[in-house]
Enzyme design. Structure first.
Site, PDB file in Angstrom:
ATOM      1  N   CYS A   1      -2.327   4.910  -5.118  1.00  0.00           N
ATOM      2  CA  CYS A   1      -3.119   4.153  -4.164  1.00  0.00           C
ATOM      3  C   CYS A   1      -3.466   2.862  -4.871  1.00  0.00           C
ATOM      4  CB  CYS A   1      -4.378   4.916  -3.772  1.00  0.00           C
ATOM      5  SG  CYS A   1      -5.491   3.949  -2.729  1.00  0.00           S
TER       6      CYS A   1
ATOM      7  N   THR B   1       0.863  -1.167   0.000  1.00  0.00           N
ATOM      8  CA  THR B   1       0.000   0.000   0.000  1.00  0.00           C
ATOM      9  C   THR B   1       0.901   1.218   0.000  1.00  0.00           C
ATOM     10  OG1 THR B   1      -1.497   1.323   1.373  1.00  0.00           O
ATOM     11  CG2 THR B   1      -0.243  -0.351   2.493  1.00  0.00           C
TER      12      THR B   1
END
Length: 180
Positions: free
Chosen positions: A147, A33
């Protein structure tokens, strides 16, 4: 914890998980992430194996493609705080543009209120593509999908502006690292 600003507590949890991965015999660690790379330095301090940083993987691909000025989409944390942008600038000399405040609000809310909930909305896609176009009009040669969920919403078939999917780039980077 992210939204509550409890980054130190997050770092402890991820450091413990990283130590378990290392104890299990891993040769390296990926934080899968972008936003959680905010705590990468704390995690690194608690393990001996290298972290293959998602921003490094992305920057190397950008530079390989001749991109030196890029737009950055991601959570508000990634777009507004320096842990990601500063690394691209300082370590790789890449200029980073982020959307204006209203656009950052849209990008962030779609991530958490839609994409993280499994919702892919055509109206949100158009809003994202408008932001991509605005970044390109400001001189961005490409846009980082910073993202891991954004690629669920937009991809290269939606725009002529080059998009860099950090999820794919990071995975490819890890495979190349592992077999080298």
């Amino acid at each position: 914890m992210q939204h509550q600003g409890k980054w130190d507590e997050t770092a402890v949890i991820l450091s413990q998980a990283a130590q378990s991965v290392e104890a299990g015999g891993a040769d390296c660690l990926l934080i899968c992430t972008n936003a959680m790379h905010k705590v990468a330095p704390q995690i690194e301090a608690n393990i001996t194996i290298p972290i293959l940083h998602i921003a490094d993987a992305t920057a190397e691909q950008l530079l390989s493609d001749g991109v030196t000025k890029v737009g950055l989409l991601g959570t508000r944390f990634t777009m507004e705080q320096d842990f990601y942008k500063r690394r691209l600038v300082d370590k790789f000399g890449i200029e980073v543009l982020v959307p204006n405040e209203d656009d950052r609000d849209v990008i962030h809310s779609v991530i958490y209120e839609e994409l993280c909930q499994g919702v892919v909305n055509a109206e949100s896609r158009e809003r994202y593509l408008d932001v991509v176009d605005r970044l390109a009009s400001q001189g961005a040669q490409a846009v980082i999908l910073g993202c891991t969920e954004i690629a669920l919403l937009i991809n290269q078939s939606h725009t002529n502006v080059p998009l860099y999917d950090t999820t794919k780039i990071h995975a490819d980077y890890a495979v190349k690292w592992a077999i080298s």
